[in-house]
Design a protein around this motif. Structure first.
Motif, PDB file in Angstrom:
ATOM      1  N   THR A 181      20.514  -2.389 -12.231  1.00 40.53           N
ATOM      2  CA  THR A 181      18.979  -2.805 -12.039  1.00 40.53           C
ATOM      3  C   THR A 181      18.444  -2.986 -13.331  1.00 40.53           C
ATOM      4  OG1 THR A 181      19.054  -1.812  -9.883  1.00 40.53           O
ATOM      5  CG2 THR A 181      16.937  -2.164 -10.766  1.00 40.53           C
ATOM      6  N   VAL A 182      17.496  -3.909 -13.851  1.00 36.90           N
ATOM      7  CA  VAL A 182      16.872  -3.806 -15.047  1.00 36.90           C
ATOM      8  C   VAL A 182      15.567  -3.826 -14.875  1.00 36.90           C
ATOM      9  CG1 VAL A 182      18.942  -4.942 -16.276  1.00 36.90           C
ATOM     10  CG2 VAL A 182      17.087  -6.301 -15.164  1.00 36.90           C
ATOM     11  N   LYS A 183      14.578  -3.546 -15.838  1.00 32.77           N
ATOM     12  CA  LYS A 183      13.224  -3.590 -15.988  1.00 32.77           C
ATOM     13  C   LYS A 183      12.848  -4.659 -15.416  1.00 32.77           C
ATOM     14  CE  LYS A 183       9.393  -1.790 -17.904  1.00 32.77           C
ATOM     15  NZ  LYS A 183       8.668  -0.534 -17.617  1.00 32.77           N
ATOM     16  N   ALA A 231       9.053  -7.619  -9.446  1.00 30.27           N
ATOM     17  CA  ALA A 231       8.744  -7.386  -7.995  1.00 30.27           C
ATOM     18  C   ALA A 231       7.260  -6.863  -7.903  1.00 30.27           C
ATOM     19  CB  ALA A 231       9.639  -6.299  -7.693  1.00 30.27           C
ATOM     20  N   TYR A 232       6.444  -7.343  -8.931  1.00 24.55           N
ATOM     21  CA  TYR A 232       5.019  -6.557  -8.912  1.00 24.55           C
ATOM     22  C   TYR A 232       4.314  -7.308  -7.700  1.00 24.55           C
ATOM     23  CZ  TYR A 232       0.269  -6.233 -10.669  1.00 24.55           C
ATOM     24  OH  TYR A 232      -0.894  -6.051 -11.024  1.00 24.55           O
ATOM     25  N   PRO A 233       3.402  -6.549  -6.982  1.00 21.74           N
ATOM     26  CA  PRO A 233       3.383  -4.838  -7.157  1.00 21.74           C
ATOM     27  C   PRO A 233       4.609  -4.126  -6.381  1.00 21.74           C
ATOM     28  CG  PRO A 233       1.821  -5.581  -5.820  1.00 21.74           C
ATOM     29  CD  PRO A 233       2.441  -6.937  -6.124  1.00 21.74           C
ATOM     30  N   TYR A 234       4.643  -4.519  -5.325  1.00 27.17           N
ATOM     31  CA  TYR A 234       5.175  -3.804  -4.227  1.00 27.17           C
ATOM     32  C   TYR A 234       6.701  -4.083  -3.919  1.00 27.17           C
ATOM     33  CZ  TYR A 234       0.425  -2.109  -3.492  1.00 27.17           C
ATOM     34  OH  TYR A 234      -0.769  -1.585  -3.679  1.00 27.17           O
ATOM     35  N   GLY A 235       7.263  -5.199  -4.461  1.00 23.61           N
ATOM     36  CA  GLY A 235       8.359  -5.675  -3.742  1.00 23.61           C
ATOM     37  C   GLY A 235       9.556  -5.006  -3.811  1.00 23.61           C
ATOM     38  N   MET A 236       9.875  -3.795  -4.600  1.00 27.31           N
ATOM     39  CA  MET A 236      10.805  -2.992  -4.576  1.00 27.31           C
ATOM     40  C   MET A 236      10.788  -1.923  -3.837  1.00 27.31           C
ATOM     41  SD  MET A 236      13.584  -4.158  -6.989  1.00 27.31           S
ATOM     42  CE  MET A 236      14.295  -2.892  -7.801  1.00 27.31           C
ATOM     43  N   PHE A 237       9.607  -1.581  -3.234  1.00 28.37           N
ATOM     44  CA  PHE A 237       9.424  -0.437  -2.473  1.00 28.37           C
ATOM     45  C   PHE A 237      10.407  -0.577  -0.986  1.00 28.37           C
ATOM     46  CE2 PHE A 237       4.518   0.891  -3.586  1.00 28.37           C
ATOM     47  CZ  PHE A 237       5.098   0.777  -4.799  1.00 28.37           C
ATOM     48  N   VAL A 241       2.072   7.467  -0.559  1.00 29.62           N
ATOM     49  CA  VAL A 241       0.628   8.085  -0.764  1.00 29.62           C
ATOM     50  C   VAL A 241       0.214   8.282  -2.148  1.00 29.62           C
ATOM     51  CG1 VAL A 241       1.415   9.854   0.905  1.00 29.62           C
ATOM     52  CG2 VAL A 241       2.014  10.404  -1.532  1.00 29.62           C
ATOM     53  N   ARG A 242       0.955   7.596  -3.085  1.00 30.68           N
ATOM     54  CA  ARG A 242       0.486   7.471  -4.467  1.00 30.68           C
ATOM     55  C   ARG A 242       1.134   6.303  -5.276  1.00 30.68           C
ATOM     56  NH1 ARG A 242       1.402  12.076  -8.753  1.00 30.68           N
ATOM     57  NH2 ARG A 242       0.437  13.372  -7.155  1.00 30.68           N
ATOM     58  N   VAL A 243       0.529   5.665  -6.241  1.00 22.37           N
ATOM     59  CA  VAL A 243       1.299   4.805  -7.182  1.00 22.37           C
ATOM     60  C   VAL A 243       0.864   5.233  -8.636  1.00 22.37           C
ATOM     61  CG1 VAL A 243       1.451   2.641  -5.595  1.00 22.37           C
ATOM     62  CG2 VAL A 243      -0.800   3.103  -7.210  1.00 22.37           C
ATOM     63  N   HIS A 244       1.795   5.020  -9.531  1.00 22.18           N
ATOM     64  CA  HIS A 244       1.681   5.025 -10.949  1.00 22.18           C
ATOM     65  C   HIS A 244       2.057   3.792 -11.467  1.00 22.18           C
ATOM     66  CE1 HIS A 244       0.412   9.173 -11.542  1.00 22.18           C
ATOM     67  NE2 HIS A 244       1.447   9.763 -10.518  1.00 22.18           N
ATOM     68  N   ALA A 245       1.596   3.533 -12.726  1.00 23.59           N
ATOM     69  CA  ALA A 245       2.319   2.395 -13.431  1.00 23.59           C
ATOM     70  C   ALA A 245       2.376   2.577 -14.822  1.00 23.59           C
ATOM     71  CB  ALA A 245       1.169   1.142 -13.056  1.00 23.59           C
ATOM     72  N   SER A 246       3.343   1.618 -15.318  1.00 23.42           N
ATOM     73  CA  SER A 246       3.591   1.561 -16.776  1.00 23.42           C
ATOM     74  C   SER A 246       3.231   0.519 -17.413  1.00 23.42           C
ATOM     75  CB  SER A 246       4.796   1.926 -17.185  1.00 23.42           C
ATOM     76  OG  SER A 246       5.639   1.218 -16.813  1.00 23.42           O
ATOM     77  N   SER A 247       2.683   0.284 -18.454  1.00 23.15           N
ATOM     78  CA  SER A 247       2.320  -0.981 -19.200  1.00 23.15           C
ATOM     79  C   SER A 247       3.530  -1.309 -20.076  1.00 23.15           C
ATOM     80  CB  SER A 247       1.035  -0.854 -19.758  1.00 23.15           C
ATOM     81  OG  SER A 247       1.071   0.136 -20.811  1.00 23.15           O
ATOM     82  N   GLY A 248       4.163  -2.622 -20.012  1.00 21.13           N
ATOM     83  CA  GLY A 248       5.125  -2.844 -20.639  1.00 21.13           C
ATOM     84  C   GLY A 248       4.791  -3.589 -22.174  1.00 21.13           C
ATOM     85  N   THR A 249       5.369  -3.595 -23.003  1.00 22.61           N
ATOM     86  CA  THR A 249       5.101  -4.352 -24.225  1.00 22.61           C
ATOM     87  C   THR A 249       4.623  -5.929 -23.952  1.00 22.61           C
ATOM     88  OG1 THR A 249       7.138  -4.381 -24.785  1.00 22.61           O
ATOM     89  CG2 THR A 249       6.075  -2.924 -25.828  1.00 22.61           C
ATOM     90  N   GLY A 275       3.051  -6.901 -21.691  1.00 24.25           N
ATOM     91  CA  GLY A 275       1.727  -6.936 -20.596  1.00 24.25           C
ATOM     92  C   GLY A 275       1.904  -6.883 -19.344  1.00 24.25           C
ATOM     93  N   GLN A 276       2.884  -7.044 -18.799  1.00 20.34           N
ATOM     94  CA  GLN A 276       3.246  -7.025 -17.474  1.00 20.34           C
ATOM     95  C   GLN A 276       3.347  -5.839 -16.908  1.00 20.34           C
ATOM     96  OE1 GLN A 276       3.588  -9.712 -14.456  1.00 20.34           O
ATOM     97  NE2 GLN A 276       3.404  -7.826 -13.615  1.00 20.34           N
ATOM     98  N   ILE A 277       2.725  -5.033 -16.066  1.00 21.45           N
ATOM     99  CA  ILE A 277       2.869  -3.912 -15.669  1.00 21.45           C
ATOM    100  C   ILE A 277       4.091  -3.584 -14.635  1.00 21.45           C
ATOM    101  CG2 ILE A 277       0.422  -2.985 -16.241  1.00 21.45           C
ATOM    102  CD1 ILE A 277      -0.138  -2.794 -13.581  1.00 21.45           C
ATOM    103  N   THR A 278       4.510  -2.390 -14.373  1.00 22.46           N
ATOM    104  CA  THR A 278       5.662  -2.202 -13.551  1.00 22.46           C
ATOM    105  C   THR A 278       4.938  -1.056 -12.733  1.00 22.46           C
ATOM    106  OG1 THR A 278       6.971  -2.354 -15.278  1.00 22.46           O
ATOM    107  CG2 THR A 278       7.898  -1.477 -13.065  1.00 22.46           C
ATOM    108  N   VAL A 279       5.005  -1.110 -11.250  1.00 20.27           N
ATOM    109  CA  VAL A 279       4.145  -0.379 -10.482  1.00 20.27           C
ATOM    110  C   VAL A 279       5.377   0.557  -9.629  1.00 20.27           C
ATOM    111  CG1 VAL A 279       2.534  -0.040  -8.457  1.00 20.27           C
ATOM    112  CG2 VAL A 279       2.777  -1.921  -9.899  1.00 20.27           C
TER     113      VAL A 279
END
Lengths: 145, 435
Positions: free
Chosen positions: B62-64, B70-76, B84-92, B94-98
């Motif tokens: 699996t890669v980034k 899958a943004y936002p929930y496609g891989m759940f 009960v919670r989400v976090h997210a990281s901002s990629g360089t 610009g597309q964030i990963t949830v």
């Protein structure tokens, strides 16, 4: 002891010219210049009237420059003159790392030998043997004239 | 140890647990996450056929980008009602990963971070100041829950407002600081400006992660703050902080292998390498429910530290991250990471840690020239001193890289400085081949 300006130079075209131009623009006069080089880099050694200013201006222009203490000894400009000096040092087990000579522009046929030695007593040893070891002032004395 | 029955379990028991959890996880994602079903089907992989850790090599990576697209929930892997919670990281880019967490994930995460704090010597008696940012970033809340799980007094101060950090640190009797390594140095400097010497305060240990840092920086932090500096590792795609941590021996980061399966693979061939060899770090989450990831390529380069740790933990240790796989060079068939050169230079006197690698083809052979700056204060007046320095640098680099190189000493400050991705490598091999 006299302060020599040592500059680390990469071997690339024009680098030595840049160095000379920087000193020239700063109106710093060189008494002597010697380049020790390998295939890849060189060390330029300069005797000048204003070593501190020279180092400063070189560093401002991106050169790696340092002051190195060396011994400047006046020797009669005749065969065997240098040998006398070097034997005096070797008799005292003082090693010479490198040496170069220039002829005094002001003297009466005298030469100055610049020596990098591994012993701080070298100047004393040479003086005691009767040689004329020059101070910075003496070395540059003629500049005013 | 926070969970000694797990952290010091026998390798045989651990492997049995891993295999059982891996089988369950593979079946789970195959059933619940369309992307994994598609990947496994394309690879002709029946998830039920995996019954050992060796079989893992057949499972697709699996890669980034998989997570991004899958943004936002496609891989759940669970219903959103169970998240009960989400976090997210901002990629360089610009597309964030949830990433989503179930209540079970949050519970496991708290255990992982409690293990982390305990591994560095913190106890319920400590006062832990969490100066990682709280919010979508995993650092703040991750450390917070772990600190509470350990039973320590937790100060949820988040990042920033450095003067207030220092006042609270002094007034509340903070003994443990959790923040990024670079921020800890800023805290020390600002404190000095305020006339406070952090070394006089009760602060005794810091947990630093979320950005790459070096052994030199550890020395700097430990002496500036008068503390022990512990390296911690995690990434939001896997969990957040709590994936791996140093113990008090500060020699590699114990991976929480009961929850995270670690592999080191050759970034080119993607084949697993032996323990002790460098490669790309790959993780599989064994127990994660919200967003399980299978063989996730982190792009981080490191290796497993060989041997056992005197602390008694049986979890293998990941060496400090040495670089990114994107930076890897292949020189005469050997994988080389420029950051290895930086590490070597940091240990050699009289050179600056600035370098440039120039790669050329000479005939059919790769030729490597490393340009290294002479330190401005090195007494370079004598040529033989320079030659000796050149030989030392050359020998040290060859030893570390296992590739012969030529070293060229260059003038101080002549290599271009830049923040972030410095131009460390000039690869002329392709151009020459084309010419």
């Amino acid at each position: 002891m006299v302060e020599q300006v040592s500059v680390f130079l990469e071997n690339r075209p024009g680098r030595l010219a840049e160095l000379a131009r920087v000193l020239g623009d700063a109106e710093i006069n060189m008494r002597a210049l010697m380049v020790a080089d390998t295939a890849e880099f060189g060390v330029v050694r300069i005797i000048t009237d204003r070593p501190h200013e020279a180092r400063e201006v070189l560093e401002q222009h991106g050169f790696g420059a340092q002051l190195t203490p060396v011994v400047a000894v006046e020797i009669p400009d005749r065969p065997g003159g240098l040998a006398d000096v070097l034997e005096t040092l070797s008799n005292r087990s003082i090693s010479v790392e490198y040496a170069y000579c220039f002829v005094e522009p002001w003297g009466e046929g005298a030469a100055v030998d610049v020596l990098k030695v591994d012993d701080a007593d070298a100047s004393k040893v040479l003086r005691e043997a009767g040689f004329s070891v020059l101070t910075s002032e003496e070395l540059y004395a003629s500049d005013a004239g | 140890m926070f969970q000694p029955e797990l952290e010091a379990m026998s390798r045989a028991d651990l492997e049995a647990l891993q295999v059982e959890r891996l089988r369950r996880q593979l079946a789970n994602v195959y059933e619940r996450v369309p992307l994994y079903k598609q990947k496994f089907d394309e690879a002709g992989l029946n998830p039920r056929s995996v019954d050992s850790l060796t079989d893992l090599a057949d499972v697709p990576f699996t890669v980034k980008d998989d997570l991004r697209s899958a943004y936002p929930y496609g891989m759940f892997a669970v219903e959103l009602s169970d998240i009960v919670r989400v976090h997210a990281s901002s990629g360089t880019t610009g597309q964030i990963t949830v990433v989503g967490y179930t209540a079970g994930d949050i519970d496991m995460w708290a255990d992982m971070m409690a293990r982390t704090f305990a591994a560095g010597g913190a106890t319920p008696d400590d006062v832990i100041q969490v100066a990682y940012g709280y919010g979508l970033f995993t650092g703040g809340l991750g450390a917070h829950y772990g600190s509470e799980r350990l039973g320590a007094l937790t100060i949820p101060i988040s990042g920033g407002n450095t003067k207030r950090q220092i006042q609270i640190m002094r007034d509340f009797g903070t003994t443990v600081l959790a923040c990024t390594p670079s921020y800890s140095l800023l805290v020390g400097e600002v404190a000095a400006d305020m006339g406070i010497d952090i070394r006089d305060l009760p602060l005794r240990v810091g947990y630093f992660g979320a950005e790459p840092w070096s052994e030199n920086m550890r020395v700097q932090i430990e002496s500036a703050l008068g503390i022990k500096a512990i390296d911690i590792y995690g990434l939001s795609e896997i969990l957040g902080p709590g994936v791996a941590t140093e113990c008090e021996h500060q020699n590699g980061l114990h991976v929480n292998e009961d929850h995270f399966l670690i592999e080191i693979v050759d970034p080119e061939t993607l084949k697993p390498v032996a323990d002790g060899e460098y490669g790309e770090v790959v993780f599989t989450t064994l127990t994660k429910e919200g967003i399980p990831v299978i063989r996730y390529r982190t792009r981080d380069i490191s290796r497993i530290v060989p041997g056992d740790c005197p602390c008694g933990r049986t979890f293998r240790r990941l060496e400090r991250i040495t670089g990114r796989s994107d930076d890897m060079l292949i020189i005469r068939g050997v994988n080389v990471f420029p950051s290895q050169i930086e590490q070597v230079l940091a240990g050699v006197p009289n050179v600056a840690p600035h370098y440039q690698v120039v790669l050329e083809k000479v005939g059919s052979m790769d030729s490597v020239e490393v340009h290294v700056e002479v330190a401005p204060d090195f007494a370079f007046d004598e040529v033989r001193e320079l030659e000796a320095l050149q030989q030392t640098v050359c020998a040290e680099i060859q030893q570390a890289l296992a590739v012969s190189v030529r070293v060229k000493l260059v003038e101080p400050k002549s290599i271009e400085r830049s923040e972030g991705k410095a131009k460390r490598v000039v690869d002329l091999r392709g151009e020459q081949e084309g010419a």
